[in-house]
Design an enzyme around this catalytic site. Structure first.
Site, mmCIF file in Angstrom:
data_model
loop_
_atom_site.group_PDB
_atom_site.id
_atom_site.type_symbol
_atom_site.label_atom_id
_atom_site.label_comp_id
_atom_site.label_asym_id
_atom_site.label_seq_id
_atom_site.Cartn_x
_atom_site.Cartn_y
_atom_site.Cartn_z
ATOM 1 N N ASP A 50 38.025 38.964 40.757
ATOM 2 C CA ASP A 50 38.867 39.407 41.828
ATOM 3 C C ASP A 50 40.044 38.457 42.221
ATOM 4 O O ASP A 50 39.919 38.145 43.380
ATOM 5 C CB ASP A 50 37.937 39.580 43.226
ATOM 6 C CG ASP A 50 36.666 40.446 42.740
ATOM 7 O OD1 ASP A 50 36.851 41.388 42.129
ATOM 8 O OD2 ASP A 50 35.531 40.368 43.188
ATOM 9 N N LYS A 62 44.102 39.497 38.874
ATOM 10 C CA LYS A 62 44.587 39.659 37.381
ATOM 11 C C LYS A 62 45.517 40.803 37.278
ATOM 12 O O LYS A 62 46.578 40.804 36.557
ATOM 13 C CB LYS A 62 43.538 39.733 36.476
ATOM 14 C CG LYS A 62 42.537 38.704 36.018
ATOM 15 C CD LYS A 62 41.756 39.199 34.849
ATOM 16 C CE LYS A 62 40.614 40.123 35.545
ATOM 17 N NZ LYS A 62 39.399 39.488 36.214
ATOM 18 N N GLN A 76 36.065 40.497 34.937
ATOM 19 C CA GLN A 76 35.107 39.600 35.854
ATOM 20 C C GLN A 76 36.055 38.167 36.037
ATOM 21 O O GLN A 76 36.838 37.982 35.758
ATOM 22 C CB GLN A 76 33.775 39.795 35.097
ATOM 23 C CG GLN A 76 33.164 40.632 35.786
ATOM 24 C CD GLN A 76 33.332 41.972 35.042
ATOM 25 O OE1 GLN A 76 33.285 42.002 33.607
ATOM 26 N NE2 GLN A 76 33.438 43.183 35.554
ATOM 27 N N GLY A 107 37.481 46.447 38.763
ATOM 28 C CA GLY A 107 38.164 47.358 39.498
ATOM 29 C C GLY A 107 39.637 46.828 39.371
ATOM 30 O O GLY A 107 39.874 45.493 39.801
ATOM 31 N N HIS A 108 40.664 47.453 39.158
ATOM 32 C CA HIS A 108 41.896 47.200 39.060
ATOM 33 C C HIS A 108 42.878 48.390 39.823
ATOM 34 O O HIS A 108 42.900 49.405 39.371
ATOM 35 C CB HIS A 108 42.423 47.221 37.623
ATOM 36 C CG HIS A 108 43.777 46.699 37.202
ATOM 37 N ND1 HIS A 108 44.088 45.540 36.993
ATOM 38 C CD2 HIS A 108 44.749 47.508 37.304
ATOM 39 C CE1 HIS A 108 45.224 45.514 36.626
ATOM 40 N NE2 HIS A 108 45.756 46.645 36.984
HETATM 41 P P1 IMP Z 1 27.198 43.554 37.106
HETATM 42 O O1 IMP Z 1 28.278 43.160 36.359
HETATM 43 O O2 IMP Z 1 27.391 44.856 37.735
HETATM 44 O O3 IMP Z 1 25.763 43.715 36.412
HETATM 45 O O4 IMP Z 1 26.917 42.664 38.432
HETATM 46 C C1 IMP Z 1 26.491 41.317 38.215
HETATM 47 C C2 IMP Z 1 27.312 40.293 39.236
HETATM 48 O O5 IMP Z 1 28.644 40.138 38.794
HETATM 49 C C3 IMP Z 1 27.096 40.707 40.740
HETATM 50 O O6 IMP Z 1 27.032 39.456 41.324
HETATM 51 C C4 IMP Z 1 28.604 41.352 40.777
HETATM 52 O O7 IMP Z 1 28.872 41.277 42.088
HETATM 53 C C5 IMP Z 1 29.509 40.424 39.693
HETATM 54 N N1 IMP Z 1 30.474 41.337 39.413
HETATM 55 C C6 IMP Z 1 30.447 42.430 38.336
HETATM 56 N N2 IMP Z 1 31.799 42.603 38.360
HETATM 57 C C7 IMP Z 1 32.527 41.954 38.987
HETATM 58 C C8 IMP Z 1 34.015 42.077 39.372
HETATM 59 O O8 IMP Z 1 34.866 42.555 38.800
HETATM 60 N N3 IMP Z 1 34.614 41.326 40.271
HETATM 61 C C9 IMP Z 1 33.633 40.355 40.984
HETATM 62 N N4 IMP Z 1 32.225 40.172 40.633
HETATM 63 C C10 IMP Z 1 31.738 41.202 39.792
#
Ligand code: IMP
Length: 468
Positions: free
Chosen positions: A22, A25, A227, A50-51
């Site tokens: 977040d 990007k 991420q 999410g973009h």
């Molecule tokens: P998962 O990727 O859904 O398995 O989540 C694992 C951890 O990564 C959690 O703490 C999510 O909130 C975090 N996370 C996953 N994708 C994102 C992202 O795009 N932005 C910020 N945090 C993320």
């Protein structure tokens, strides 16, 4: 210098996040996709990302498709790489969104070797990991972890398997034993997935071969990270991480390239504040444990709630500045969240806020290289002062090295250096004209991390960008 000077003589550029995701990007991947790249490729994660993009004047959030997809009609190629995990229903929904806006996706390529997020992955993820209140890591609930777990355990289902019913039936029947609490039936799964399989079929390719052909043809390639480094399963605050490696290494390997093929890696961080979503250590969090617990309530404390509770009928901008300048750290964190609009693009959850941690950034420089982009710098306008963390302190000892040991990271106190705040900087066009406190903090940050700040983003607009 302009952004185009930075890209001069480069063929492959990667944009990755050097914090917890977040970091904005979007602004830069859009820039490179629209103005520079012929090919835009993603190598890790799935629809946990999410973009936000603007389609025909409307805000839309893409979770899977790279940002270059809106440039498809100009012949730009978008690739979903082998390292990704793809929920094909979610992918088809995104394609339908494009259709509604009369946008094409004829040059899309989907790796035959990417793994598929199946319905049982989503159910298991939601049951086990989503709720922080019951000890989960606060995942996005999209099935990312269980799907990668099956991949690593060598029982995953790849996109290619969708086109061989015999293999698919064998794999689905075999996987049942690992999901005893779920009803998994091959025929039922197949009939549910059938329309999506048909829809994606024309785009499924051996994208590793394709990307190498494109590279040999001299095409310009932009790797779009997902991420962030500290959510990496290799480098992050394990186990509070996602299940892929979004470093430059994982990102390159996730599209079938060697990280050494990348001519320029731009590592993005928010500055001078940063955020984290979900559970896990965050040494510089404003309000510490109370902020973590409060944000873990998710939608109960979303943006509407915070506006109602903390702003009420007051003037939003003035009140937000008051909150940022509060004596109380938790309240400062709320102020920064409101000022910077820090609510999840995928889940709408409030993001935890804290000061930028240069100790993490120094580690990021070692893994992702020395080129930094600072984003959201304008959001702190009106704060009287801000802090940057240059050390992790425990029992009187300070370390300037990041260690992924979660217990340690949760116990330490950040060693902060405070700088004078600033007012609106969105119109500033060159580094030298930035306010003194901010300039000093950027210089100190560079000295400490050994990195170089190439770009400072002072607003969402493309021209609100300072390139050094
Ligand atoms: P998962 O990727 O859904 O398995 O989540 C694992 C951890 O990564 C959690 O703490 C999510 O909130 C975090 N996370 C996953 N994708 C994102 C992202 O795009 N932005 C910020 N945090 C993320």
């Amino acid at each position: 210098m302009s952004l185009s000077n930075l890209t001069k003589d480069k063929q492959i550029i990667a944009i990755v996040c050097n914090q917890f995701g977040d970091t904005g990007k979007g602004k830069f991947s859009d820039y490179f996709a629209a103005n520079w790249a012929d090919v835009i490729a993603r190598g890790t994660g799935g629809n946990n990302a999410g973009h936000t993009i603007i389609l025909n004047g409307k805000e839309k959030i893409l979770h899977l498709l790279p940002s270059g997809i809106i440039q498809d009609s100009k012949g730009k190629i978008n690739i979903l790489g082998n390292g990704m995990v793809i929920d094909i229903k979610a992918l088809c929904q995104e394609l339908e969104e494009l259709e509604k806006e009369n946008l094409t996706y004829k040059n899309l390529m989907i790796s035959k070797d990417a793994h598929i997020i199946m319905p049982w992955h989503v159910s298991q993820d939601r049951a086990k990991n989503m709720s922080q209140k019951s000890g989960g890591i606060g995942s996005t609930g999209r099935g990312i972890g269980p799907c990668y777990a099956d991949k690593i355990a060598r029982r995953g289902i790849k996109i290619a398997d969708l086109f061989d019913e015999e293999v698919l039936e064998y794999k689905i029947n075999k996987i049942k034993q690992f999901y005893p609490e779920q009803e998994i039936d091959f025929q039922k799964t197949l009939s549910e997935l059938k329309p999506y399989i048909e829809k994606i079929k024309p785009f499924v390719k051996n994208t590793i071969q394709e990307i190498h052909k494109l590279k040999e043809q001299g095409k310009k390639i932009c790797l779009e990270g997902a991420q962030g480094l500290f959510l990496s399963v290799e480098h992050g605050t394990y186990p509070y991480v996602t299940s892929s490696d979004p470093s430059i290494n994982g990102t390159a390997s996730g599209v079938g390239l060697n990280a050494q093929d990348v001519d320029l890696t731009l590592g993005i961080i928010k500055f001078p504040f940063m955020t984290r979503v979900g559970a896990g250590p965050f040494p510089t969090e404003l309000g510490g444990k109370s902020s973590e617990e409060y944000c873990a309530q998710g939608l109960e404390h979303d943006e509407d709630y915070e506006i109602k509770t903390y702003i009420g009928n007051a003037n939003k901008q003035e009140k937000t500045i008051d909150l940022m300048n509060s004596e109380d750290e938790f309240t400062q964190g709320v102020g920064i969240r409101l000022a910077a609009g820090e609510y999840g693009a995928t889940t709408k959850r409030p993001r935890r806020t804290g000061w930028t941690d240069a100790v993490l950034a120094k580690y990021a420089r070692r893994i992702n290289g020395p080129h930094f982009i600072l984003t959201k710098v304008d959001s702190l306008a009106g704060a009287k002062q801000f802090g940057i963390c240059y050390g992790h302190k425990l029992n009187g000892n300070t370390t300037t090295e990041y260690d992924q040991n979660g217990k340690f990271l949760k116990q330490i106190t950040p060693e902060l250096k405070f700088y004078d705040g600033y007012s609106d900087i969105s119109q500033v066009k060159d580094f030298d004209s930035l306010p003194e406190g901010l300039k000093q903090s950027i210089k100190d940050f560079e000295d400490f991390t050994g990195g170089k700040v190439e770009i400072i983003s002072v607003g969402a607009g493309r021209d609100e960008t300072i390139v050094r």
